[in-house]
Scaffold this motif. Sequence first.
Motif, PDB file in Angstrom:
ATOM      1  N   GLY A  38      -6.569 -65.518  57.124  1.00 44.17           N
ATOM      2  CA  GLY A  38      -8.005 -65.472  56.906  1.00 44.17           C
ATOM      3  C   GLY A  38      -8.548 -64.116  56.519  1.00 44.17           C
ATOM      4  N   GLN A  66      -7.467 -75.535  60.486  1.00 44.51           N
ATOM      5  CA  GLN A  66      -7.836 -74.123  60.507  1.00 44.51           C
ATOM      6  C   GLN A  66      -9.188 -73.930  61.195  1.00 44.51           C
ATOM      7  OE1 GLN A  66      -5.616 -72.174  58.458  1.00 44.51           O
ATOM      8  NE2 GLN A  66      -4.543 -73.972  57.718  1.00 44.51           N
ATOM      9  N   GLN A  72     -10.432 -69.787  59.107  1.00 41.10           N
ATOM     10  CA  GLN A  72      -9.352 -69.597  58.134  1.00 41.10           C
ATOM     11  C   GLN A  72      -8.038 -69.126  58.762  1.00 41.10           C
ATOM     12  OE1 GLN A  72     -12.978 -68.157  56.464  1.00 41.10           O
ATOM     13  NE2 GLN A  72     -11.687 -67.394  54.818  1.00 41.10           N
TER      14      GLN A  72
END
Length: 377
Positions: free
Chosen positions: A149, A207, A210
């Motif tokens: 992420g 997720q 992210q």
Amino acid sequence: MPKTVKRVGVIGGGQLAWMMGDGAKSLGLDLVIQTPHPTDPAVSVASDTIFAPIDDAAATAKLAADCDVITFENEFINLDGLFPLANQGVCFRPRLEALAPLLDKYHQRCYLRDIGLPQPAFNLLQTPLNPDRMDFPVVLKARRHGYDGQGTFIFKERESFQELRSKLGDTPLLVEEFVPFERELAVIAARSLSGEVVVYPVVETQQEKQVCRRAIIPAPISTETEKEIDAIARTLLNSLQAVGVFGIELFLTANNQVFVNEVSPRTHNSGHFSLDACETSQFEMHLRAVAGLELTKPTLRCNRAVMINLLGYEYSQNDYLEKRQKLARQPQTYLHWYGKKQSRPGRKLGHVTVLLDSNPHKTPQAIAQSIETLWYS
């Protein structure tokens, strides 16, 4: 006839290299690790270690002198520094030419486009920028060194986009259309020195911010979608003439369209389930490939499984021993603790894989939530 490989150099000493340890032992291989810190996870499984930054090409030259082949745990490498070594005969697997189109995310998008794989629309973020001419939401990505992420931003409106863009300054960025996906998927595939390709079961990844929280094995998708993803994996690895394991992340839309999100030229978090749920783990499979050995079948040993990442949720030096003991006592549960000394929010400290054959009435989601309750409480 290729030379026999006995010593495998690994650039990078994190948990991905650490998880190669059991595979190396079963195959009779020695791992020699290039990593900067004595506390890095893979140091404990290495036959020898060179303590140096992973992008230190001079250290890699020393690594090469002590190994038969060199492979990679991550993509934060110095290709320009490694190509002269390859030209001198150092054996890299995957070869540097297979990594070159993938390390920069814009170059990766261009490569996927050129070989005809489905993906979101994309472009370089141009300056000067006129966000009034952009269709929101959009995805902004750093072209290098983004993972878990980091370096990826999703914008729903112009105001927040302009604010971040001004903070990032001249950082090279990629802009992509936002795909309104129904599921995020991933697949691990391996290619051997002889060109054989094997593909693991497709998984659904879930997720948050992210960062992968959990993976459901196998993904609840149609046979047609599974075949399409298998074809994508084979097309990519054969086009690159890759050797080793690659991780491919994908989007699946409500009308069953598949788009490639990102490609990682290494073992991948979405394949950690294979340590306990498959006949051959992705880590052993990777070593088989780079050592020039025959690949085995990535067959599931159970009908279903779920993998849960144990993410840091505080800044701490805690080893969480009591929580780990509770997790390890759960039925059909396999705990892998990476031995990292420091916890911080979002950091991957370990993972748990639960085989679900003994829990036919519990959903993977329910099992994952019970594990996370023990971990995050």
